[in-house]
Design a protein around this motif. Structure first.
Motif, mmCIF file in Angstrom:
data_model
loop_
_atom_site.group_PDB
_atom_site.id
_atom_site.type_symbol
_atom_site.label_atom_id
_atom_site.label_comp_id
_atom_site.label_asym_id
_atom_site.label_seq_id
_atom_site.Cartn_x
_atom_site.Cartn_y
_atom_site.Cartn_z
ATOM 1 N N UNK A 30 0.773 -1.364 -0.007
ATOM 2 C CA UNK A 30 -0.023 0.003 0.125
ATOM 3 C C UNK A 30 1.083 1.318 -0.055
ATOM 4 N N UNK A 31 2.028 1.188 0.482
ATOM 5 C CA UNK A 31 3.030 2.469 0.762
ATOM 6 C C UNK A 31 3.575 2.683 -0.540
ATOM 7 N N UNK A 32 4.034 1.660 -1.300
ATOM 8 C CA UNK A 32 4.615 1.809 -2.392
ATOM 9 C C UNK A 32 3.547 2.390 -3.408
ATOM 10 N N UNK A 33 2.278 1.925 -3.674
ATOM 11 C CA UNK A 33 1.125 2.258 -4.379
ATOM 12 C C UNK A 33 0.914 3.729 -4.217
ATOM 13 N N UNK A 34 0.930 4.279 -2.717
ATOM 14 C CA UNK A 34 0.898 5.856 -2.571
ATOM 15 C C UNK A 34 1.879 6.449 -3.087
ATOM 16 N N UNK A 99 -8.156 -3.952 -4.995
ATOM 17 C CA UNK A 99 -8.132 -3.483 -6.336
ATOM 18 C C UNK A 99 -8.805 -2.116 -6.460
ATOM 19 N N UNK A 100 -10.008 -1.898 -5.953
ATOM 20 C CA UNK A 100 -10.587 -0.600 -6.164
ATOM 21 C C UNK A 100 -9.892 0.502 -5.620
ATOM 22 N N UNK A 101 -9.290 0.314 -4.421
ATOM 23 C CA UNK A 101 -8.519 1.393 -3.684
ATOM 24 C C UNK A 101 -7.148 1.782 -3.942
ATOM 25 N N UNK A 102 -6.508 0.604 -4.588
ATOM 26 C CA UNK A 102 -4.961 0.905 -5.002
ATOM 27 C C UNK A 102 -4.673 0.637 -6.419
ATOM 28 N N UNK A 103 -5.000 -0.512 -6.997
ATOM 29 C CA UNK A 103 -4.773 -0.832 -8.408
ATOM 30 C C UNK A 103 -5.412 -0.352 -9.293
ATOM 31 N N UNK A 104 -6.866 0.097 -9.062
ATOM 32 C CA UNK A 104 -7.680 0.686 -10.291
ATOM 33 C C UNK A 104 -6.891 2.224 -10.490
ATOM 34 N N UNK A 105 -7.119 2.895 -9.556
ATOM 35 C CA UNK A 105 -6.419 4.490 -9.536
ATOM 36 C C UNK A 105 -5.115 4.433 -10.147
ATOM 37 N N UNK A 106 -4.098 3.534 -9.796
ATOM 38 C CA UNK A 106 -2.820 3.373 -10.370
ATOM 39 C C UNK A 106 -2.862 3.182 -11.909
ATOM 40 N N UNK A 107 -3.675 2.072 -12.288
ATOM 41 C CA UNK A 107 -3.594 1.786 -13.685
ATOM 42 C C UNK A 107 -4.381 2.861 -14.507
ATOM 43 N N UNK A 130 3.711 -7.545 -14.107
ATOM 44 C CA UNK A 130 3.717 -7.845 -15.157
ATOM 45 C C UNK A 130 2.546 -6.756 -15.952
ATOM 46 N N UNK A 131 1.445 -7.086 -15.366
ATOM 47 C CA UNK A 131 0.519 -6.130 -16.032
ATOM 48 C C UNK A 131 0.508 -4.836 -15.858
ATOM 49 N N UNK A 132 1.288 -4.207 -14.802
ATOM 50 C CA UNK A 132 1.788 -2.769 -14.495
ATOM 51 C C UNK A 132 2.597 -2.463 -15.739
#
Length: 277
Positions: A30-34, A99-107, A130-132
């Protein structure tokens, strides 16, 4: 003070964002996502940046989600008492929320950047990692790098845009093979199948990535971004609708300064100097 999880450097109009958890193969928390999302937001607002490179420190690009992160911990067994709503255990069971709070905003941020985004895959890219990478505009990989759709190995399906990206990149048959079997795909084979743009010798990856990014930065980035947007949108359109979309977007680009500069440079037999973003 702890070292940043994303290292930000700039060379001319190219900004590089390097995932910086090398001991954990740059796996996502979560920290890396942020920090990555914040870096992308800052980059999007920086008028002097015309191309972004995302890479990893150490021997990996990104090994996917860090399964030791509380948000991704599996739910307790059926014999265990259910965690209280809102507790860490309850959150750990809700991967949809992750997914909704971390991955979706990043993608979505990567896909909507106002400049081209290049992934420089320096080592293994697994699962969400890989998907990133595949969600970037172009993927350049070291020859020793590999791509692994590791989701099925832990009872999950591809996320981070994987179900959308894979069939569009390599077709349904290849996409299902990669996703269901979860086999390691070496970078040269990924290039051969059309999953990535190109692989290069390991030692030359940093220089090749910077040279490619500088080339993109010198091009009309507004038109490059519009090309990405048009191609993504066209996947949901019929042929006539795609033609109409092209006309509308071309009208906007044709009224811009970069089009005038491109035509003037062509007529004057000189290198163009594009400025729009």
């Amino acid at each position: 003070m702890s070292e940043p999880l994303v290292l930000v450097t700039q060379s001319g109009a190219v900004q590089t964002l390097a995932l910086n958890r090398p001991a954990a193969l740059n796996s996502l928390t979560a920290a890396l996502h942020a920090q990555l999302l914040a870096a992308l937001e800052a980059t999007a607002a920086a008028c002097d940046v015309r191309c972004v490179v995302i890479t990893g420190m150490g021997r990996a690009f990104c090994a996917g989600q860090d399964l030791n992160d509380i948000a991704a911990a599996p739910a307790s067994g059926s014999g265990d008492p259910a965690p209280a709503p809102g507790s860490a255990g309850a959150q750990a069971q809700d991967l949809g929320r992750v997914i909704e709070t971390l991955y979706r905003p990043l993608c979505l941020r990567i896909r909507s950047m106002p400049v081209p985004v290049l992934a420089a895959v320096n080592g293994v890219a697994a699962g969400a990692g890989a998907c990133l990478a595949l969600g970037c505009d172009l993927v350049l990989a070291a020859r020793s790098a590999s791509f692994i759709m590791a989701f099925s190995k832990i009872g999950l399906l591809p996320d981070t845009g994987g179900t959308w990206l894979l069939p569009r990149l390599v077709g349904r048959a290849q996409a299902l093979g990669l996703a269901l079997l979860g086999d390691k795909l070496p970078a040269p084979e990924a290039e051969r199948r059309g999953l990535i743009w190109r692989c290069v010798d390991d030692a030359s990856l940093p220089d090749e990535a910077l040279a490619l990014a500088q080339r993109l930065a010198a091009m009309p980035v507004k038109a490059l971004v519009a090309t990405r947007q048009a191609m993504d949108a066209a996947a949901q359109l019929d042929y006539g609708q795609a033609l109409a979309q092209e006309a509308a977007m071309q009208q906007t680009l044709g009224a811009g300064a970069d089009y005038r500069e491109g035509v003037a440079a062509f007529a004057g037999k000189r290198a163009p100097r594009f400025t729009e973003r």
